[in-house]
Design a protein around this motif. Structure first.
Motif, mmCIF file in Angstrom:
data_model
loop_
_atom_site.group_PDB
_atom_site.id
_atom_site.type_symbol
_atom_site.label_atom_id
_atom_site.label_comp_id
_atom_site.label_asym_id
_atom_site.label_seq_id
_atom_site.Cartn_x
_atom_site.Cartn_y
_atom_site.Cartn_z
ATOM 1 N N ILE A 146 0.828 -1.202 0.000
ATOM 2 C CA ILE A 146 0.000 0.000 0.000
ATOM 3 C C ILE A 146 0.864 1.254 0.000
ATOM 4 O O ILE A 146 0.512 2.248 -0.651
ATOM 5 C CB ILE A 146 -0.981 -0.021 1.185
ATOM 6 N N LYS A 147 2.001 1.230 0.684
ATOM 7 C CA LYS A 147 2.870 2.405 0.662
ATOM 8 C C LYS A 147 3.437 2.628 -0.733
ATOM 9 O O LYS A 147 3.532 3.773 -1.195
ATOM 10 C CB LYS A 147 4.008 2.284 1.674
ATOM 11 N N ASP A 148 3.829 1.569 -1.425
ATOM 12 C CA ASP A 148 4.303 1.715 -2.803
ATOM 13 C C ASP A 148 3.242 2.398 -3.659
ATOM 14 O O ASP A 148 3.551 3.269 -4.484
ATOM 15 C CB ASP A 148 4.631 0.346 -3.406
ATOM 16 N N ALA A 149 1.992 2.001 -3.473
ATOM 17 C CA ALA A 149 0.897 2.580 -4.247
ATOM 18 C C ALA A 149 0.685 4.050 -3.902
ATOM 19 O O ALA A 149 0.451 4.884 -4.788
ATOM 20 C CB ALA A 149 -0.382 1.783 -4.007
ATOM 21 N N ILE A 150 0.774 4.384 -2.615
ATOM 22 C CA ILE A 150 0.633 5.782 -2.189
ATOM 23 C C ILE A 150 1.707 6.636 -2.843
ATOM 24 O O ILE A 150 1.423 7.714 -3.388
ATOM 25 C CB ILE A 150 0.715 5.881 -0.656
ATOM 26 N N VAL A 151 2.951 6.178 -2.783
ATOM 27 C CA VAL A 151 4.066 6.924 -3.363
ATOM 28 C C VAL A 151 3.869 7.102 -4.860
ATOM 29 O O VAL A 151 4.121 8.180 -5.419
ATOM 30 C CB VAL A 151 5.405 6.210 -3.062
ATOM 31 N N ALA A 152 3.385 6.061 -5.534
ATOM 32 C CA ALA A 152 3.181 6.131 -6.984
ATOM 33 C C ALA A 152 2.114 7.159 -7.354
ATOM 34 O O ALA A 152 2.286 7.946 -8.300
ATOM 35 C CB ALA A 152 2.809 4.747 -7.518
ATOM 36 N N ILE A 153 1.005 7.169 -6.632
ATOM 37 C CA ILE A 153 -0.054 8.154 -6.903
ATOM 38 C C ILE A 153 0.443 9.552 -6.601
ATOM 39 O O ILE A 153 0.273 10.492 -7.396
ATOM 40 C CB ILE A 153 -1.304 7.846 -6.061
#
Length: 311
Positions: free
Chosen positions: A60-67
């Motif tokens: 989920i953190k990877d996804a947050i950073v990507a967005i």
């Protein structure tokens, strides 16, 4: 129905969304509104826009950073106080290409929610020194809330405003930090319209986080203090000659802090203090009698005291 269908589509598609408790999903992913903005059918469009950025995200953190990394270039909206109103919905901000902190936060939250990431708006009606309001974004990761902004810092829970948030007053409605809630909550978030926004008072979490980071920096020998005082004039350089001035500090193009200088009514040892890295150059931006101005300073190994004059 379309909002519900797309929210559950994201929940069934992304691994992190499948693991979110129902209580969090229903309050920080499913809702169609973030704050007091007008209703907007954003979810389908945002799912199409942002799902591509998180396809390869493992956590989920990877996804947050990507967005967070890609939202500005995707929607092409930048900070500008000339926007039509503070609490713009996504369509309003995108059509203008501009928004202020609340509108930018709504954009980021909706982008995160569109791919199943719990997010909510946080902020204060007025900083502790009455410099005005600010809004930002909180994201949920494995049972804890972290903060970020539309223009992200080096990591979650880092931003120029933490020193101000850390001086919030949990007992003052005006000077508290709030996190908005879709479901009824203990208090309400002062909004930009007559729409009531439920909220939780999260001031203490920011106070604790600031104190933790502050103490860590003071223990780190690569940091020191930069103290700022403003006097009314060069011939009034005594405690009674001090005056309030809003000062923002930048390193390069990045703002790293801000605050107000002490007045004659405060203790003589009370300064506007920034904790900064040694052997670096900084720019102080403020206004005096002549209008907006700036002062460049270089901090060496020892604490630096900077004197500014209004006249």
């Amino acid at each position: 129905m379309h909002n519900i269908e797309k929210a559950y589509q994201a929940r069934s598609t992304f691994s992190w969304a499948k693991e979110i408790p129902d209580s969090i999903f229903l309050n920080e992913v499913l809702p169609y509104r973030v704050f007091s903005e007008d209703l907007d059918d954003w979810r389908g469009d945002f799912y199409d826009r942002f799902s591509k950025y998180v396809t390869n995200s493992k956590t989920i953190k990877d996804a947050i950073v990507a967005i967070n990394k890609n939202i500005r270039d995707e929607v092409k909206v930048d900070y500008n106080t000339q926007r039509k109103k503070a609490d713009q919905n996504p369509s309003e901000s995108i059509s203008q290409g501009m928004a202020s902190c609340t509108g930018l936060s709504i954009l980021l939250i909706d982008a995160l929610r569109s791919v199943g990431i719990p997010a909510r708006i946080a902020g204060t009606p007025n900083w502790h020194d009455n410099r005005g309001n600010h809004s930002w974004v909180e994201v949920w990761i494995n049972g804890k809330w972290y903060f970020t902004e539309y223009y992200p810092d080096k990591d979650l829970n880092y931003s120029w405003f933490l020193a101000d948030a850390g001086k919030a007053d949990p007992n003052s409605k005006e000077h508290s930090i709030y996190a908005a809630s879709y479901k009824p909550a203990a208090t309400s978030f002062p909004a930009w319209s007559e729409t009531e926004v439920y909220a939780d008072n999260v001031s203490q979490r920011y106070i604790d986080l600031f104190n933790q980071q502050y103490s860590q920096q003071l223990k780190d020998k690569s940091y020191t203090r930069l103290n700022v005082t403003m006097y009314l004039s060069k011939d009034q350089c005594q405690p009674e000659g001090r005056t309030k001035c809003n000062v923002d500090i930048f390193q390069g193009n990045d703002q790293i802090g801000g605050g107000s200088t002490a007045t004659k009514l405060q203790d003589a040892n009370d300064h506007l203090t920034f904790i900064v890295k040694k052997n670096q150059s900084y720019t102080l931006r403020y206004s005096n009698k002549s209008g907006p101005t700036e002062k460049k300073v270089t901090v060496n190994d020892e604490p630096l005291n900077v004197i500014l004059y209004f006249n």
